[in-house]
Scaffold this motif. Structure first.
Motif, short mmCIF file in Angstrom:
data_model
loop_
_atom_site.label_atom_id
_atom_site.label_comp_id
_atom_site.label_asym_id
_atom_site.label_seq_id
_atom_site.Cartn_x
_atom_site.Cartn_y
_atom_site.Cartn_z
N GLY A 260 0.78 -1.22 0.00
CA GLY A 260 0.00 0.00 0.00
C GLY A 260 0.82 1.28 0.00
O GLY A 260 0.38 2.29 0.55
N ALA A 261 1.99 1.24 -0.62
CA ALA A 261 2.87 2.40 -0.58
C ALA A 261 3.32 2.85 -1.97
O ALA A 261 4.38 3.42 -2.14
CB ALA A 261 4.09 2.10 0.29
N ARG A 262 2.49 2.59 -2.99
CA ARG A 262 2.87 2.96 -4.35
C ARG A 262 3.01 4.47 -4.49
O ARG A 262 3.95 4.97 -5.13
CB ARG A 262 1.84 2.42 -5.34
CG ARG A 262 2.16 2.70 -6.81
CD ARG A 262 3.46 2.01 -7.22
NE ARG A 262 3.71 2.12 -8.63
CZ ARG A 262 3.40 1.19 -9.52
NH1 ARG A 262 2.84 0.06 -9.14
NH2 ARG A 262 3.67 1.36 -10.78
N ALA A 263 2.11 5.23 -3.88
CA ALA A 263 2.21 6.69 -3.97
C ALA A 263 3.50 7.19 -3.35
O ALA A 263 4.15 8.10 -3.87
CB ALA A 263 0.99 7.35 -3.30
N PHE A 264 3.91 6.58 -2.24
CA PHE A 264 5.16 6.95 -1.59
C PHE A 264 6.34 6.68 -2.53
O PHE A 264 7.22 7.52 -2.70
CB PHE A 264 5.33 6.17 -0.28
CG PHE A 264 6.62 6.44 0.41
CD1 PHE A 264 6.78 7.56 1.23
CD2 PHE A 264 7.71 5.59 0.26
CE1 PHE A 264 7.98 7.81 1.87
CE2 PHE A 264 8.91 5.84 0.90
CZ PHE A 264 9.05 6.95 1.70
N LEU A 265 6.35 5.49 -3.15
CA LEU A 265 7.43 5.14 -4.06
C LEU A 265 7.48 6.12 -5.24
O LEU A 265 8.56 6.56 -5.65
CB LEU A 265 7.28 3.70 -4.56
CG LEU A 265 8.34 3.21 -5.53
CD1 LEU A 265 9.74 3.26 -4.90
CD2 LEU A 265 8.01 1.80 -6.01
N GLU A 266 6.32 6.46 -5.78
CA GLU A 266 6.26 7.42 -6.89
C GLU A 266 6.84 8.77 -6.47
O GLU A 266 7.58 9.39 -7.22
CB GLU A 266 4.81 7.61 -7.35
CG GLU A 266 4.20 6.40 -8.00
CD GLU A 266 4.70 6.15 -9.41
OE1 GLU A 266 5.25 7.08 -10.04
OE2 GLU A 266 4.57 5.00 -9.86
#
Length: 104
Positions: free
Chosen positions: A82-88
């Motif tokens: 649930g951390a795709r936005a963080f990675l982006e």
């Protein structure tokens, strides 16, 4: 008035399911890998070091914009916890710093 004993589990984790705790731990590893990529001299908690080191090449490949199995692994890992936005967000920061010549 008697003060109840504090639980061994931090208050923010009371009632958390095993799945939620696992995702939180996986996010900590991803956060650590992103932190090390952006700040190589950062200190990582000892219990996370091996996992962070293992994920770091994938995060680096993703942040460099590669279309490789490693980069896809980082994206899948971020999606799973649930951390795709963080990675982006960190990938954009990495690319900005790389393009400006700022030391990474």
């Amino acid at each position: 008035m008697e003060v109840p004993e504090s639980p061994l589990v931090p208050a923010c984790r009371v009632g958390a399911t095993p799945d939620q705790l696992r995702r939180e731990a996986e996010r900590a590893v991803l956060y650590g890998a992103c932190l090390l990529l952006l700040r190589p001299d950062a200190r990582i908690k000892p219990e996370l070091r091996a996992a962070v080191a293992a994920l770091l090449p994938a995060v680096r490949a993703y942040c460099q914009g590669q279309d490789s199995p490693l980069a896809r692994h980082a994206a899948a890992y971020a999606d799973a916890c649930g951390a795709r936005a963080f990675l982006e967000q960190k990938a954009a920061l990495y690319r900005q710093r790389s393009g400006s010549g700022e030391e990474l």
